[in-house]
Design a protein around this motif. Sequence first.
Motif, PDB file in Angstrom:
ATOM      1  N   ARG A   1      14.819  -0.151  -7.070  1.00  0.00           N
ATOM      2  CA  ARG A   1      13.659   0.609  -6.584  1.00  0.00           C
ATOM      3  C   ARG A   1      13.790   2.088  -6.960  1.00  0.00           C
ATOM      4  O   ARG A   1      12.819   2.737  -7.418  1.00  0.00           O
TER       5      ARG A   1
ATOM      6  N   GLU B   1       4.943   4.384  -5.983  1.00  0.00           N
ATOM      7  CA  GLU B   1       5.733   3.761  -4.918  1.00  0.00           C
ATOM      8  C   GLU B   1       5.046   2.509  -4.385  1.00  0.00           C
ATOM      9  O   GLU B   1       5.691   1.509  -4.092  1.00  0.00           O
TER      10      GLU B   1
ATOM     11  N   VAL C   1       5.542  -0.372  -6.826  1.00  0.00           N
ATOM     12  CA  VAL C   1       6.942  -0.827  -6.788  1.00  0.00           C
ATOM     13  C   VAL C   1       7.187  -1.694  -5.556  1.00  0.00           C
ATOM     14  O   VAL C   1       7.792  -2.771  -5.636  1.00  0.00           O
ATOM     15  N   ASP C   2       6.723  -1.238  -4.394  1.00  0.00           N
ATOM     16  CA  ASP C   2       6.955  -1.991  -3.154  1.00  0.00           C
ATOM     17  C   ASP C   2       6.237  -3.334  -3.186  1.00  0.00           C
ATOM     18  O   ASP C   2       6.761  -4.345  -2.689  1.00  0.00           O
TER      19      ASP C   2
ATOM     20  N   ILE D   1       8.313  -5.633  -5.453  1.00  0.00           N
ATOM     21  CA  ILE D   1       9.556  -6.051  -4.775  1.00  0.00           C
ATOM     22  C   ILE D   1       9.248  -7.114  -3.735  1.00  0.00           C
ATOM     23  O   ILE D   1       9.959  -8.117  -3.599  1.00  0.00           O
TER      24      ILE D   1
END
Length: 477
Positions: free
Chosen positions: A23, A33, A36-37, A40
């Motif tokens: 991350r 962000e 990315v979250d 994930i």
Amino acid sequence: MVSSLADYIRQELGYHNSLDVVRKNLLEKGFLEEDVDKAIYAVTKNVNYERNALQKRYNRIFGVKEVFDRIGYGFASQQIVNILFSLTGASLFVIGLVNGIKAVLSSLLSSFLKEYAKLADLSKGFISKSGLLFGLSFLFIALATTIGSVPLFITAFLLGTIGVVSHGDLYHKFFSEMLHKEKRGAFLRKISYSGIIITCASLLMAGFIMDLFPVTGAFTITLFGSAFPLFGYLLAFEVAAVMFILSGYVMSFLSDIPNRKTYPFGKFLQEHYATMRNQLVVFRKNKVVRLMLTATIITGVVQTLGTAFYGIYIYQNFSHIGFGGFMNVIVIFLIAILVAFLGPSITRLISKHVGEAPMLVFGTLLIALLNFIIAFSPSLLTIGAGIALATIGSAIIGVAQGLLALKLLSTEERTQYFSSLSLALFIPFLILIPAGALLLHFMGFQIFYAVLGIALTIVVAPLYFVIVLVSEKSNLV
């Protein structure tokens, strides 16, 4: 965007990078962000789903295997095997001798496999084949009994020993590594209890079948115009063989241990033999260890010989009363299996109030009592009670010996003692067990079991007090 990020995250996780590191790297590269979250979350959700599905599959496969194993053990108990051994026409001396060889072979092989398993992971194929060998041995044991072949019986008996020791020790390690305790389902978490129920039910069914179709061949079946006797033990052992063969087959549906460790087998043999020889020094330099070894040898010989003939004695002397032939033996040893659950609880209770030496003496006398009962007051009721008490006595001795070793020996001495114990027992067992079998062959059951009881009462029980006294005297000096 999320899709490409997810592929990148999977790739990085495959390189064993942590999620936090992945991350951080993505954020440093300028990715949003939020994206990315989301990526994930998508990756970890799929990974967790796949992991949970795999764990459920392993629970089902291991659960089925455990059921097959428990049924197999129930349909082919050791006491029944020894009774069939006697029905081949083998002398009591030969039966005792072969059971002694089995005890030595089991101890050495188990010690060897445990040490090798620390360095290398044996494949599931090897474990499966070991179970297959164990299962096939029962077919040949049944065949040897039918045709009265002692050599075939001995060969199958010892090959089965190799199979069950190899399979048992390695399977439990494989099981623990493939499915950790916290990942096991309700059935596998309670297998020690549910497994006993399955085994006991199988034992009863095996006894019923063996008495329904007795060894006299009273029942026959006609095939192609010829009549063939139908033996219950043949049916029971066929069930056992099929269960263990299916148990081995079920393992083919499991994955092997990932990243298996390997170690050159020839190199290990040389190192293991040298290590065990070097560790034997603990028996030469420590008087307490020599005394403990003496007590262990005598107790082990008595238990090996006594256990080999309990079932034969009951079968020969009480076939026409109680539940009948094989069922008498099975019911009595069912009691022993159930009582075995009380052993740890009783041992913990006793250990809170007395020291190790009284525990060892008490456990030894409980085992001696069974031998005296068979020698001087045999009946189904007294023998059943005696076997139950001896089972508790064995549990007490097992725990108390560990506590005594913890108290009297240093960490290095304990490691040397337990690691080399199987090798230290080798020669004494090969001498004393045949001697005990000869005693039974020429003098009969009464004197034989009386001598076993006296050996425990007069020699082993006082020896445990001597061990503690010698140790305390050494500490004072």
